[in-house]
Design a protein around this motif. Structure first.
Motif, PDB file in Angstrom:
ATOM      1  N   ARG A 149      -3.123   8.143 -11.430  1.00  0.00           N
ATOM      2  CA  ARG A 149      -4.354   7.671 -10.820  1.00  0.00           C
ATOM      3  C   ARG A 149      -4.057   6.926  -9.519  1.00  0.00           C
ATOM      4  O   ARG A 149      -3.048   6.224  -9.393  1.00  0.00           O
ATOM      5  CB  ARG A 149      -5.147   6.775 -11.765  1.00  0.00           C
ATOM      6  CG  ARG A 149      -4.553   5.406 -12.043  1.00  0.00           C
ATOM      7  CD  ARG A 149      -5.596   4.503 -12.725  1.00  0.00           C
ATOM      8  NE  ARG A 149      -5.048   3.219 -13.120  1.00  0.00           N
ATOM      9  CZ  ARG A 149      -4.629   2.913 -14.326  1.00  0.00           C
ATOM     10  NH1 ARG A 149      -4.664   3.833 -15.281  1.00  0.00           N
ATOM     11  NH2 ARG A 149      -4.151   1.719 -14.613  1.00  0.00           N
ATOM     12  N   LYS A 152      -8.759   7.848 -14.673  1.00  0.00           N
ATOM     13  CA  LYS A 152      -9.916   7.073 -14.207  1.00  0.00           C
ATOM     14  C   LYS A 152      -9.594   6.365 -12.888  1.00  0.00           C
ATOM     15  O   LYS A 152      -8.455   5.959 -12.676  1.00  0.00           O
ATOM     16  CB  LYS A 152     -10.340   6.064 -15.266  1.00  0.00           C
ATOM     17  CG  LYS A 152      -9.237   5.161 -15.771  1.00  0.00           C
ATOM     18  CD  LYS A 152      -9.729   4.293 -16.895  1.00  0.00           C
ATOM     19  CE  LYS A 152      -8.605   3.467 -17.495  1.00  0.00           C
ATOM     20  NZ  LYS A 152      -7.633   4.278 -18.239  1.00  0.00           N
ATOM     21  N   THR A 153     -10.579   6.224 -12.043  1.00  0.00           N
ATOM     22  CA  THR A 153     -10.548   5.621 -10.691  1.00  0.00           C
ATOM     23  C   THR A 153     -10.004   6.551  -9.623  1.00  0.00           C
ATOM     24  O   THR A 153     -10.041   6.208  -8.433  1.00  0.00           O
ATOM     25  CB  THR A 153      -9.756   4.287 -10.625  1.00  0.00           C
ATOM     26  OG1 THR A 153      -8.346   4.537 -10.670  1.00  0.00           O
ATOM     27  CG2 THR A 153     -10.177   3.328 -11.723  1.00  0.00           C
ATOM     28  N   SER A 179     -11.799   7.138  -6.167  1.00  0.00           N
ATOM     29  CA  SER A 179     -13.098   6.448  -6.155  1.00  0.00           C
ATOM     30  C   SER A 179     -13.293   5.585  -4.915  1.00  0.00           C
ATOM     31  O   SER A 179     -14.423   5.452  -4.420  1.00  0.00           O
ATOM     32  CB  SER A 179     -13.251   5.594  -7.420  1.00  0.00           C
ATOM     33  OG  SER A 179     -12.182   4.662  -7.533  1.00  0.00           O
ATOM     34  N   THR A 225     -15.261   8.284  -9.351  1.00  0.00           N
ATOM     35  CA  THR A 225     -14.109   8.943  -9.955  1.00  0.00           C
ATOM     36  C   THR A 225     -14.328  10.443 -10.082  1.00  0.00           C
ATOM     37  O   THR A 225     -13.398  11.233  -9.857  1.00  0.00           O
ATOM     38  CB  THR A 225     -13.821   8.345 -11.339  1.00  0.00           C
ATOM     39  OG1 THR A 225     -13.414   6.987 -11.181  1.00  0.00           O
ATOM     40  CG2 THR A 225     -12.719   9.105 -12.057  1.00  0.00           C
TER      41      THR A 225
END
Length: 393
Positions: free
Chosen positions: A46, A69-70, A73, A79
């Motif tokens: 990530r 996740k992220t 973003s 995301t």
């Protein structure tokens, strides 16, 4: 509740037989590329900002990738959009790379464009039955109420929408152990609600499979020796299992726990399931429940060779076609003040460049010691002594 238990029994029978996938759906399974030429690798990563061209080129060398996740973003505003843009860039270089989008089945990690729809659902989160307070995960994160059908419908619909992008090859499902571990949140929500959440989870997994395009993959964090059948009782909901916390024993001695885990991985891999085995190089910083494999940051790569040999040996006594190894020092590659969270990002351990060749058979086990022969390597590991060695021919 009776019907849900019958469904659970059906899947258990499917697990024992290791027969056809438990979901009655015609599928054209689109597995990742695989080769025994070298130790096969997976990456789980990530980064909040967009990946650089150098990073995209590095990622494109992996046959199977989970974008955590992220991802993206900070650059793309969410995301889901960040993951799609990263996947698109990777596939420009390697169209065959299989890229998975991350979703957690119990923890609400925001930052997706579809989160605004969640706020329209009545009571989507679990609360403490004694005081009505939320954020039951580590006291900071909301826990989904999987017994809420409206919530489940939202979760499945939103995940399917992203996964059916032509740049995304499937779904990575995290948090499964939190739902299935009998004691997790039991004190906060009570036994009846805990059972309802588990039943809702089983229903949601079946619905998720049916909502996806038939070629899309579902890889779950599901095999864990702490469960009665090490998670194999649920494996047929998915195309395979991600593995973490492999060397963090619960309710068993260290060698007993690892032996049980190795047996489960071997059985799943031999049945044709995808396996992604993940080992962290930093020292364990597990919480008391040992559900999440959390580790301290690695200051440098000095002194990790023995651990690297041990982890690689464990993987190789388990590996079959569609098994992949990820040795890392954390999934974040964010950079702050010019310093990256990871000390091994954009690097390759020399062992991954050595010729391996096909296995000459399954591993042999004597006590807590395992050996296995490959065309170009011999593997030995003793899980009681916590030592392993790969002899490259």
């Amino acid at each position: 509740m009776k019907n849900f238990r019958l469904v659970g029994l059906f899947f258990l029978v499917g697990f024992i037989a290791f027969a056809k996938p438990a979901i009655a759906q015609e599928r054209s399974i689109n597995y990742p590329d695989f080769s025994w030429e070298k130790v096969p690798q997976y990456i789980h990563i990530r980064k909040a900002a967009a990946f650089t061209d150098e990073e995209i080129k590095f990622l494109s060398g992996f046959p199977l990738i989970t974008l955590e996740k992220t991802t993206g973003s900070a650059t793309y505003g969410s995301t889901d959009q960040g993951s799609i843009m990263a996947a698109k860039a990777i596939k420009t270089i390697n169209p065959n790379a299989k890229i998975l989008y991350y979703r957690n089945v119990i923890c609400h990690y925001g930052g997706n464009t579809f989160d605004k729809e969640l706020m329209k659902i009545q009571a989507p989160f679990l609360v403490d039955q004694k005081n009505g307070k939320g954020k039951l995960i580590r006291g900071t994160v909301e826990a989904y109420d999987l017994s809420n059908k409206a919530f489940r419908d939202w979760w499945v619909k939103s995940a399917a929408k992203i996964c059916n992008s032509k740049y995304i090859d499937g779904l990575f499902l995290d948090g499964n152990i939190k739902v299935l571990e009998p004691g997790f949140l039991l004190k906060e929500i009570g036994a009846d609600k805990k059972e309802q959440v588990k039943e809702g989870y089983l229903s949601m997994m079946a619905s998720m499979r049916e909502a996806l395009n038939s070629e899309k993959l579902m890889l779950a964090n599901i095999i864990r020796a702490r469960l009665p059948e090490s998670g194999l009782e649920y494996i047929n909901y998915f195309d395979g299992s991600y593995l973490e916390g492999f060397t963090a024993p619960v309710n068993l001695s260290y060698p007993e726990y690892l032996a049980k885990g190795i047996d489960a991985v071997q059985r799943a891999a031999q049945s044709g399931k995808i396996i992604t085995m993940n080992f962290g190089l930093g020292e364990s910083a597990n919480t008391t429940d040992k559900i999440d494999d959390t580790r301290s940051k690695l200051k440098d790569t000095e002194g990790v060779q023995d651990l690297l040999n041990y982890y690689m040996s464990i993987f190789l006594v388990c590996a079959e076609k569609y098994s992949y190894l990820n040795i890392h020092d954390g999934y974040s590659v964010n950079t702050k003040n010019g310093v990256c969270d990871s000390k091994v990002w954009l690097q390759q351990f020399p062992e991954f460049d050595k010729p391996l060749g096909e296995p000459k058979g399954s591993a042999t086990k004597v006590g807590y010691s395992y050996t296995r022969e490959f065309e170009h390597a011999s593997v030995w590991v003793d899980i009681e002594a916590r030592k392993g060695k790969v002899t490259w021919k």
